[in-house]
Design a protein around this motif. Structure first.
Motif, PDB file in Angstrom:
ATOM      1  N   MET A   8       2.243   1.869  -3.399  1.00  0.00           N
ATOM      2  CA  MET A   8       1.264   2.405  -4.343  1.00  0.00           C
ATOM      3  C   MET A   8       1.049   3.893  -4.085  1.00  0.00           C
ATOM      4  O   MET A   8       1.021   4.688  -5.014  1.00  0.00           O
ATOM      5  CB  MET A   8      -0.059   1.638  -4.222  1.00  0.00           C
ATOM      6  CG  MET A   8       0.035   0.238  -4.815  1.00  0.00           C
ATOM      7  SD  MET A   8      -1.551  -0.477  -5.159  1.00  0.00           S
ATOM      8  CE  MET A   8      -2.167  -0.789  -3.544  1.00  0.00           C
ATOM      9  N   ILE A   9       0.895   4.253  -2.788  1.00  0.00           N
ATOM     10  CA  ILE A   9       0.628   5.658  -2.495  1.00  0.00           C
ATOM     11  C   ILE A   9       1.836   6.515  -2.866  1.00  0.00           C
ATOM     12  O   ILE A   9       1.691   7.621  -3.381  1.00  0.00           O
ATOM     13  CB  ILE A   9       0.263   5.824  -1.008  1.00  0.00           C
ATOM     14  CG1 ILE A   9      -1.077   5.145  -0.742  1.00  0.00           C
ATOM     15  CG2 ILE A   9       0.190   7.288  -0.637  1.00  0.00           C
ATOM     16  CD1 ILE A   9      -1.497   5.195   0.682  1.00  0.00           C
TER      17      ILE A   9
ATOM     18  N   VAL B 191      -2.742  -2.681   8.672  1.00  0.00           N
ATOM     19  CA  VAL B 191      -2.034  -2.209   7.477  1.00  0.00           C
ATOM     20  C   VAL B 191      -1.741  -0.708   7.529  1.00  0.00           C
ATOM     21  O   VAL B 191      -0.640  -0.297   7.181  1.00  0.00           O
ATOM     22  CB  VAL B 191      -2.816  -2.623   6.209  1.00  0.00           C
ATOM     23  CG1 VAL B 191      -2.478  -1.725   5.045  1.00  0.00           C
ATOM     24  CG2 VAL B 191      -2.494  -4.057   5.867  1.00  0.00           C
TER      25      VAL B 191
ATOM     26  N   VAL C 120       0.839  -1.201   0.000  1.00  0.00           N
ATOM     27  CA  VAL C 120       0.000   0.000   0.000  1.00  0.00           C
ATOM     28  C   VAL C 120       0.874   1.251   0.000  1.00  0.00           C
ATOM     29  O   VAL C 120       0.636   2.206  -0.765  1.00  0.00           O
ATOM     30  CB  VAL C 120      -0.958  -0.006   1.208  1.00  0.00           C
ATOM     31  CG1 VAL C 120      -1.674   1.325   1.325  1.00  0.00           C
ATOM     32  CG2 VAL C 120      -1.963  -1.127   1.082  1.00  0.00           C
TER      33      VAL C 120
END
Lengths: 290, 516
Positions: B310-311, B380, B307
């Protein structure tokens, strides 16, 4: 000829990049939807006209009455729980922050004979499960007639503060020792160095420690539930809201729980978002070095 | 492999090498762990030896004042001109003696043998017999009868309370240890001032000594209060709990109406082999705890990095927005988010099952999977936050050279990003793993340890119970303090041994000999 080949290659590369970006956007959006859905559901339910758990995902109507219930229903002394939690959080925050600063300054900047032993002892003590000795602590409180009292909670939350020195110690370790030495040559005592040199430099760590210790009591369920037994006037927010979902209460107080949860989550979320950068440096500070 | 070989390697090879040496280092770390224990034991006994040597030699070389301070504390200080200090020592000694006579001795004498069998409830008003206490076994009965023939007890205060006796016994021991420390300090200071005077110097005045508490001895000023509170409210209860593991303190022996007594190692034997159901329960819960900790730690770790990647990808816009959306779940107190999850997922009354008219057994048959999935939802964002910062530290040229060599995104992740973060965050992973062994919230708020299965599990444990949630239930709902104490001790041993071995492993690469 070569020129057109290059441009097609470039545009092919750009198209591929756009595609991956699009995929990433889609994945992120789907994930955010999953992540945010339960929270949205909670907020929506807090405005629902029903009292029990709705059979539909979205509310049937809109009302603010559950927010009123929180402050009018004598069975749900929400204001009292908030005040309790605030008092406990405030005092344990002050005591803990002081203790953490004292202990981490001593262990980080001062050199004395038993320092290593204390560090090891702290390490070992920290490995006992936090609430393993809950029953024993409770009987100590009973002897002092503190069982069911808010003071007992303050003591429980702040007495362990001496063990929470790691993050602050890591921070103090990064302050150059030459500062201390220069001050010492000028005749400053350890006491003066603490107040004049170290404290003004440690604003971030004071904020971090104060915020984490302040937020602790708002989220703790374990100790309150054991120490308060049925004394619901001395419940804190976590225990109070939790028991609204008991089998006997859930059909009448479910939406009230939602309203209470939303109301308490707002300030805490703001505080957490405010302190997240401190949180990250606090956690990784030791990790990056180690 | 020597240093030259190492520096000639490419960065990728170095990661492989480090990963390999990480796992080949495990046996050495275990050896190192036992070596460290041996080292500590040796150091402990050498320390004791040195202590008595110093203690004796100071006495032999001491003058009259020093020798006298071995019996009357502070005598040496007073004779060497430190009147106030001497008086404080003397007051400590008198205080300790009074404490022992009026308080400590009582509990020390009661802690041992049959005296730990205490008298419990008030006699029944009509029959004069003890309603509850007589149900107790063995020596309890003997003691109750003994007291029955004696004077009548009218006041609850005069009755023994097992908790108080053990607690005050531990307190007395702690006070005694503290007193011995002061006593030794008293002989040392007497000898030191004696030597100072022999050299023709004047010992420090009381005011001068007090000033050192702001400078050379500032650590004492800073640490006294925190450590004192720690001793009373952390160490004292922990010692008390450890002692509880050797008693029969449970639902049938609740204070103050009843008494409990020593049972030796019985509780440990029960958990390991003597009691078939208890040992089976313990084994099942231990295995599930480890499985849970493994999956919870690594699922969060890997997904959190993905994550974050991706960010933080170069062309992704609204980075702040995405991050805040995820952080929201981390920011809200866990008891709220987890209770919401329970309300959504409950088998019968859960919002999801009701809305879709389904009967998914999220929190019963599928509970173990659900818990790990929900934990991803909870955890997460934390890993995302932490690894975001680290991702920016990875040198960009690593990726560039990888791209030139034709590595695709997946290869870049598995060969560069993941190993990098894995090694930087190893200490964090260890603490997270230990934290997950002790993760109370996720399990308790979602399933309360259920679904319960009384045929396989003893003492109210359920299928998703971790050792710590079982410990909590044993303490709060079952009043089975002796079993809870045993579980607590075992959790401590698991966590301590685990972290010491991994800690040693990371330390072993730096310096093999140094353990202190």
């Amino acid at each position: 000829m070569t020129n057109t080949k290059e441009t097609t290659m470039k545009s092919g590369y750009a198209a591929k990049r756009k595609l991956t970006n699009a995929i990433v956007y889609v994945i992120l959006s789907v994930m955010v939807l999953i992540w945010i859905f339960p929270i949205v559901w909670l907020v929506l339910q807090s405005f629902n006209t029903l009292d029990r758990v709705s059979t539909k995902l979205f509310p049937e109507g809109f009302t603010l009455k559950h927010y009123q219930t929180l402050f009018t229903d004598p069975n749900v002394p929400y204001g009292r729980w908030m005040l309790n939690t605030f008092v406990v959080a405030l005092f344990s925050c002050i005591i803990s922050t002081l203790f953490v600063l004292m202990v981490s300054y001593a262990l980080s900047r001062l050199r004395f004979k038993s320092r290593k032993k204390l560090l090891n002892a702290g390490l070992i003590l920290g490995m006992f499960p936090g609430f393993m000795s809950m029953a024993a602590t409770y009987s100590i409180m009973e002897i002092f007639h503190l069982d069911g009292q808010l003071l007992a909670l303050i003591i429980v939350y702040s007495s362990g503060a001496g063990l929470g020195y790691q993050v602050a110690k890591g921070f103090f370790d990064t302050i150059p020792r030459s500062l201390d030495e220069a001050a010492r040559i000028d005749g400053a005592t350890s006491n003066r160095i603490f107040w004049v040199i170290i404290l003004p430099l440690s604003k971030p760590i004071i904020v971090y420690t104060a915020l984490t210790t302040f937020l602790g009591p708002w989220a703790d369920y374990i100790f309150v539930s054991y120490f308060m037994k049925d004394n619901d006037q001395n419940f804190t927010i976590a225990l109070g809201l939790y028991q609204l979902l008991d089998n006997e209460h859930i059909s009448t107080y479910f939406t009230t729980f939602c309203a209470g949860a939303v109301l308490i989550a707002i300030p805490i979320t703001i505080l957490f978002i405010f302190m997240q950068r401190y949180y990250v440096s606090g956690v990784t500070g030791g990790a990056v070095k180690g | 492999m020597d240093y030259l070989d190492y520096v000639q390697m490419t960065k990728g090879q170095r990661f492989v090498y480090k990963l390999k040496s990480f796992f080949t280092g495990i046996p050495r770390a275990i050896v190192g762990f036992f070596k460290a224990i041996g080292y500590f034991i040796k150091k402990f006994f050498v320390g004791i030896g040195n202590f008595f040597k110093g203690y004796g030699s100071r006495f032999a070389k001491g003058d009259a004042g020093t020798k006298l301070s071995y019996v009357i504390m502070g005598a040496g200080s007073m004779m060497h001109g430190q009147i106030i200090k001497g008086l404080i020592f003397l007051a400590t000694e008198i205080g300790y003696i009074l404490f022992m006579i009026n308080f400590g001795a009582k509990y020390i004498s009661k802690i041992y043998t049959s005296k730990l069998v205490f008298l419990d409830s008030l006699p029944d008003a009509t029959t004069g017999y003890y309603k509850r206490g007589t149900a107790a076994v063995g020596r309890v009965v003997a003691n109750v009868q003994q007291t029955l023939t004696g004077t009548t007890i009218t006041n609850k205060k005069t009755m023994d309370n097992s908790n108080e006796i053990i607690l005050f016994f531990v307190l007395t021991v702690l006070v005694t240890v503290a007193f011995l420390a002061v006593y030794i300090a008293n002989t040392k200071t007497a000898y030191n001032t004696q030597q100072l005077r022999a050299q023709g110097k004047k010992p420090a005045s009381f005011g001068e000594e007090m000033k050192t508490f702001l400078d050379d001895r500032f650590h004492i000023t800073l640490l006294t209060l925190p450590i004192l509170l720690l001793i009373i409210f952390n160490i004292l209860p922990i010692l008390f709990t450890i002692l509880m593991a050797f008693t029969n303190y449970d639902e049938e022996h609740l204070v103050p109406m009843k008494l409990y007594q020593w049972v030796g190692m019985k509780n440990f034997a029960d958990v390991f082999y003597a009691d078939a159901k208890k040992s089976q329960t313990f084994g099942l819960i231990l295995i599930w705890t480890l499985i849970w900790a493994f999956f919870a730690t690594f699922s969060n770790f890997i997904l959190g990095i993905i994550v974050a990647l991706m960010i933080n990808k170069k062309d992704i816009k609204f980075k702040g927005f995405w991050r805040t959306m995820f952080v929201l779940t981390a920011a809200i107190p866990q008891f709220i988010t987890l209770l919401v999850m329970r309300l959504l997922l409950d088998d019968k009354s859960g919002a999801i099952n009701q809305a879709f008219g389904t009967q998914f057994p999220f929190l019963t048959d599928w509970a173990r999977v659900t818990i790990i999935v929900v934990n991803i939802w909870i955890g997460v964002p934390y890993t995302m936050l932490i690894s975001s910062g680290l991702l920016m530290n990875i040198p960009e040229d690593l990726y560039e050279s990888a791209r030139i060599d034709g590595a695709n995104a997946v290869q870049q992740f598995t060969k560069i990003t993941f190993p990098y973060i894995f090694f930087v965050l190893t200490p964090y992973l260890i603490t997270t793993f230990v934290g997950n062994i002790n993760n109370f919230n996720v399990i308790f708020f979602l399933t309360r340890g259920g679904p319960e299965d009384p045929t396989t599990y003893a003492n109210g444990a359920g299928k998703t119970d971790l050792l710590v949630t079982w410990l909590y239930k044993l303490t709060k709902d079952q009043n089975d303090f002796r079993l809870a104490a045993v579980i607590g001790i075992l959790v401590f041993i698991i966590c301590a041994v685990g972290s010491l071995i991994t800690f040693n492993m990371s330390k072993a690469s730096k310096n093999e000999e140094e353990f202190s």
